[in-house]
Design an enzyme around this catalytic site. Structure first.
Site, short mmCIF file in Angstrom:
data_model
loop_
_atom_site.label_atom_id
_atom_site.label_comp_id
_atom_site.label_asym_id
_atom_site.label_seq_id
_atom_site.Cartn_x
_atom_site.Cartn_y
_atom_site.Cartn_z
N LYS A 297 -10.11 -4.53 10.62
CA LYS A 297 -8.90 -4.15 11.38
C LYS A 297 -8.82 -4.92 12.70
CE LYS A 297 -6.65 -1.07 8.89
NZ LYS A 297 -5.29 -1.38 8.40
N TYR B 212 -14.71 -1.87 7.76
CA TYR B 212 -13.29 -1.53 7.93
C TYR B 212 -12.85 -1.79 9.37
CZ TYR B 212 -9.11 1.49 7.92
OH TYR B 212 -7.84 2.00 8.03
N ILE C 177 -2.04 -7.22 -3.75
CA ILE C 177 -1.70 -7.95 -2.53
C ILE C 177 -2.35 -9.34 -2.51
CG2 ILE C 177 -3.66 -6.99 -1.18
CD1 ILE C 177 -0.19 -7.42 0.24
N GLY D 31 0.83 -1.21 0.00
CA GLY D 31 0.00 0.00 0.00
C GLY D 31 0.85 1.25 0.00
N GLY E 187 -0.20 5.06 -0.84
CA GLY E 187 -1.19 5.77 -0.02
C GLY E 187 -0.55 6.86 0.83
N ASP F 175 2.13 -1.86 -4.63
CA ASP F 175 0.86 -1.15 -4.68
C ASP F 175 0.22 -1.40 -6.05
OD1 ASP F 175 -0.26 1.51 -2.85
OD2 ASP F 175 -1.17 1.19 -4.81
#
Length: 341
Positions: free
Chosen positions: A157, A153, A54, A10, A13, A35
């Site tokens: 997490k 989300y 990924i 990532g 970002g 990425d």
């Protein structure tokens, strides 16, 4: 001969770009980045960049065949607002992507005979307070309190934190030849504000969006109520937290997951700080009930005493310094340059 490297997923970002710039100066190992997007010219010379997914197992296998990965900063994720619209895609990227990487890191740890460090940024979205009365009663929330996330989300997490703990403490525990475990370390961030990149869909982005709109001279309708309060942190402190946690000796760490924070303020106070530097800014409040509800479920502040005790965490940018030295100059320069072009 496989080359030792630090892997950042990532990498294109907000956190990734800032982390590349820091590690390019401080890391003794070369950087390897992954990425879906190419990296901007400003950092492309600092790393070996692989453009890919990924979730591409063949790609991960290829990277492992070429590199001995010493430390992984796993930043790749679908952010909160997008995750609400596409929860299945969010689960694939945020959970299955993390699981594949944890498996890879475990195998690397076993192969090397020493743990790979796996640094994972989590989020205030892992919390979920049931109502505003509870939010007022529990002002500063500790890591293990109110872990009832309201968003995909946040669920992703929180689950990935648990996966990291599993892979670093319990994976293959029943095997007689118990392998070297990976070294999973996680920080739970508040709302992050960057002067270098445009906000990209986080539910806490109403703060940075106010600033960017003001610097551009554009009106902004804030999507939460004026009295909403959550904690924030300037991006340099977020990078500093990741680096300090990485460097901490394992013997000092009494937890796998740590809160970090800097300052807490309401949306109205955020607006007032923006108006201090951009007096002509046009900022109104038009709450979006869905996003409003999410932010209401997040703590007004985070208790980061464990991080301060175990690895010397201390933010360098308080509210005043964040605005005066970092955010306002950086964002102003961005739009001055755009205006000149």
């Amino acid at each position: 001969m496989r080359k030792r490297a630090v892997l950042i997923t990532g990498a294109a970002g907000e956190i990734g770009l800032a982390l590349i710039q820091t590690l390019a100066q401080s890391s003794q190992l070369p950087l390897l980045t992954l990425d879906l997007l190419p990296l901007p010219d400003s950092v492309s010379g600092m790393t070996t960049h692989v453009q890919g997914d990924i979730l591409d197992r063949a790609l991960l296998s290829r990277l492992v065949s070429e590199y001995e990965i010493d430390t992984i900063y796993h930043l790749a994720a679908l952010l909160s607002t997008r995750s609400e619209f596409t929860p299945e895609a969010a689960h694939r990227v945020n959970v299955e992507g993390t699981l594949a990487l944890l498996q890879l890191a475990s195998e690397q740890s076993e192969w090397r005979g020493q743990p790979v460090k796996f640094i994972f940024p989590s989020s205030i979205a892992a919390y979920g307070l049931p109502d505003l009365e509870t939010k007022h009663a529990y002002n500063r929330v500790r890591e293990w309190e109110w872990n009832y996330p309201r968003t995909m989300y946040g669920c992703n997490k929180l689950y990935c934190e648990q996966l990291g703990i599993y892979y670093s403490q319990y994976y293959r525990q029943l095997a007689a030849d118990r392998p070297v475990m990976l070294d999973f370390r996680c920080v739970r961030f508040p709302g992050l504000i960057s002067a270098l990149t445009v906000p990209s869909g986080g539910t806490s982005d109403y703060g940075p969006e106010m600033l960017h709109a003001a610097a551009k001279g554009a009106p902004y309708a804030c999507f939460v109520r004026e009295d909403v309060r959550i904690p924030f942190m300037a991006m340099p402190d977020a990078i500093n937290a990741l680096c300090k946690l990485t460097e901490a000796p394992q013997t000092a760490l009494r937890r796998r997951v740590y809160n970090v924070t800097s300052f807490s303020l309401s949306a109205a106070e955020f607006r007032d700080w923006v108006l201090k530097y951009f007096p002509d800014a046009k900022i109104t409040f038009e709450p979006d009930l869905k996003r409003q509800g999410i932010v209401d479920s997040w703590p007004a502040d985070l208790d980061d005493s464990a991080a301060r005790r175990d690895w010397g965490w201390q933010p360098e940018y308080d509210l005043e310094r964040s605005f005066s030295e970092y955010l306002v100059p950086g964002i102003t320069r961005r739009y001055q340059r755009a205006h000149e072009h």
